[in-house]
Design an enzyme around this catalytic site. Structure first.
Site, short mmCIF file in Angstrom:
data_model
loop_
_atom_site.label_atom_id
_atom_site.label_comp_id
_atom_site.label_asym_id
_atom_site.label_seq_id
_atom_site.Cartn_x
_atom_site.Cartn_y
_atom_site.Cartn_z
N PHE A 8 -17.47 10.75 47.74
CA PHE A 8 -17.11 11.72 48.78
C PHE A 8 -15.87 12.51 48.36
CE2 PHE A 8 -16.68 13.02 53.33
CZ PHE A 8 -17.98 13.51 53.46
N THR A 82 -20.76 10.41 42.60
CA THR A 82 -19.53 9.73 42.19
C THR A 82 -19.04 10.38 40.88
OG1 THR A 82 -20.71 8.05 40.92
CG2 THR A 82 -20.26 7.54 43.24
N VAL A 138 -26.05 20.58 35.57
CA VAL A 138 -25.85 21.64 34.57
C VAL A 138 -25.61 22.99 35.24
CG1 VAL A 138 -27.06 20.65 32.59
CG2 VAL A 138 -28.37 21.78 34.36
N GLY A 193 -8.83 23.50 39.42
CA GLY A 193 -9.69 22.37 39.77
C GLY A 193 -11.03 22.37 39.07
N ASP A 207 -18.17 18.35 27.26
CA ASP A 207 -18.89 18.65 28.50
C ASP A 207 -20.08 19.58 28.22
OD1 ASP A 207 -18.98 18.73 31.55
OD2 ASP A 207 -18.73 20.86 31.09
N LYS A 211 -24.24 18.72 28.67
CA LYS A 211 -25.19 19.58 29.40
C LYS A 211 -26.34 20.01 28.47
CE LYS A 211 -21.60 21.07 32.59
NZ LYS A 211 -20.42 21.92 32.70
N1 HSE Z 1 -15.40 20.94 33.87
C1 HSE Z 1 -16.66 21.61 34.07
C2 HSE Z 1 -16.49 23.08 33.72
C3 HSE Z 1 -17.09 21.41 35.50
O1 HSE Z 1 -15.36 23.53 33.49
O2 HSE Z 1 -17.49 23.77 33.64
C4 HSE Z 1 -18.56 21.63 35.75
O3 HSE Z 1 -19.37 20.72 35.08
#
Ligand code: HSE
Length: 332
Positions: A8, A82, A138, A193, A207, A211
């Site tokens: 959450f 989560t 993604v 953020g 990251d 994806k």
């Molecule tokens: N940290 C990732 C980005 C968040 O900057 O795209 C989304 O997966």
């Protein structure tokens, strides 16, 4: 349809807000955050729980755990949001496995379980006659998984390339357009953020690679792993390299690409002409699919954010609701 939400934070709260604001035929019967849980089979008032979060309070009782929700809760679909753990995929993988084995549908934004265990989890879902949907893993709000699985059915996907990380795109945009240093641009991206809890996952290309693995396994069923991706991040990129590209009316973007003819999965900074369709600004994501019948298709949109990610999750939930209601599939 009854929904249980595990996690959450920003995404879970975005989903709850949209369920509250829109009349979608979705009822939340359980919520867990990292400290507590809440079960109400008649339906939880999302407003009350969101207010608790705003005050910094736990959503429910410490005695109600994710496990008790999963194994005894009354829900049709689990929303697993989560935090991502890309090394082990836990505890999310166990959450998803447990729900699927109980004959519950699952919708998730959690990249870990899907990147690490796609084939196994899809197999459990198929054997139980339930859905596992992961559009939100993604490129946030951009509808790509659904397009690949449904709208482009019958097409052979010959390549996929794009910008799949908003943090890197923001850093590169700010460095090239405003002359910010790498550290200044990264600090800004973190404040917004968008960056992962550990931003090295963003800037080292991890990251994007995760994806890319999810896309490759969805499109071509490669059972690819993160280690199959050739990765170069943007953390070693110098302002000089960007300046030289600018002098040629070009710029640099972190591009993830998959080419099945060469079984290639690669993430690397690339020089692109300014007018190239993938040269998007700020935190945007952009993905081009090369399909044999449909040709070249480019999708641009927001790749992260609470409500943007909720858009993908709500879409998956309503897809399940429509499909499984209409077919009168057995629900347990
Ligand atoms: N940290 C990732 C980005 C968040 O900057 O795209 C989304 O997966």
């Amino acid at each position: 349809m009854k929904v249980a939400i595990l996690g959450f934070g920003s995404v879970g709260q975005g989903v709850a807000r949209m369920i509250r604001e829109k009349n979608l035929g979705l009822s939340i019967t359980a919520i867990a955050d990292s400290r507590s849980g809440l079960i109400d089979n008649k339906g939880i008032n999302p407003e009350k729980v969101l207010a608790k979060k705003r005050e910094g309070l736990p959503v429910g009782s410490p005695d109600v755990t994710a496990r008790s929700i999963l194994t005894t809760g009354d829900y049709d679909t689990l929303v697993e949001v989560t935090p991502t753990n890309i090394t082990s995929g836990e505890p999310a993988t166990t959450h998803i496995r447990t729900a699927l084995e109980r004959g519950k549908h699952v919708v998730t934004s959690n990249k870990g379980p899907i990147a690490l265990h796609h084939r196994e989890l899809c197999g459990i879902a198929a054997s139980r006659g339930v859905a596992l949907r992961y559009e939100a893993t993604v490129c946030g709000a951009i509808p790509l998984i659904h397009v690949l699985e449904h709208d482009l059915m019958g097409n052979e996907i010959r390549a996929l390339h794009g910008i799949m990380n908003g943090t890197c795109n923001y850093i590169l945009t700010r460095m090239s357009e405003e002359g910010l240093t790498y550290d200044q641009a990264l600090a800004e991206a973190r404040q917004m953020g968008y960056a992962e809890a550990d931003p090295t996952y963003d800037v080292k290309g991890i990251d994007s690679a995760i994806k890319l693995v999810i896309f490759a396994n969805t499109i071509w069923d490669w059972n690819a792993r993160f280690s199959d991706v050739e990765i170069t991040g943007i953390d070693q990129l110098t302002p000089d390299a960007l300046r030289l590209a600018e002098e040629d009316d070009a710029t640099i973007r972190l591009i993830a690409e998959a080419i099945p003819a060469r079984r290639l999965l690669r993430v690397s900074p690339r020089i692109l002409p300014r007018g190239h369709p993938l040269v998007v600004r700020g935190t945007l994501n952009a993905v081009t699919l090369e399909a044999d019948m449909a040709g070249s298709l480019t999708f641009i949109g927001k790749g992260a954010g609470s409500i943007e990610t909720a858009s993908a999750i709500i879409g998956d939930l309503l897809f399940i609701k429509e499909k499984y209601d209409r077919c009168s599939r057995k629900k347990t």
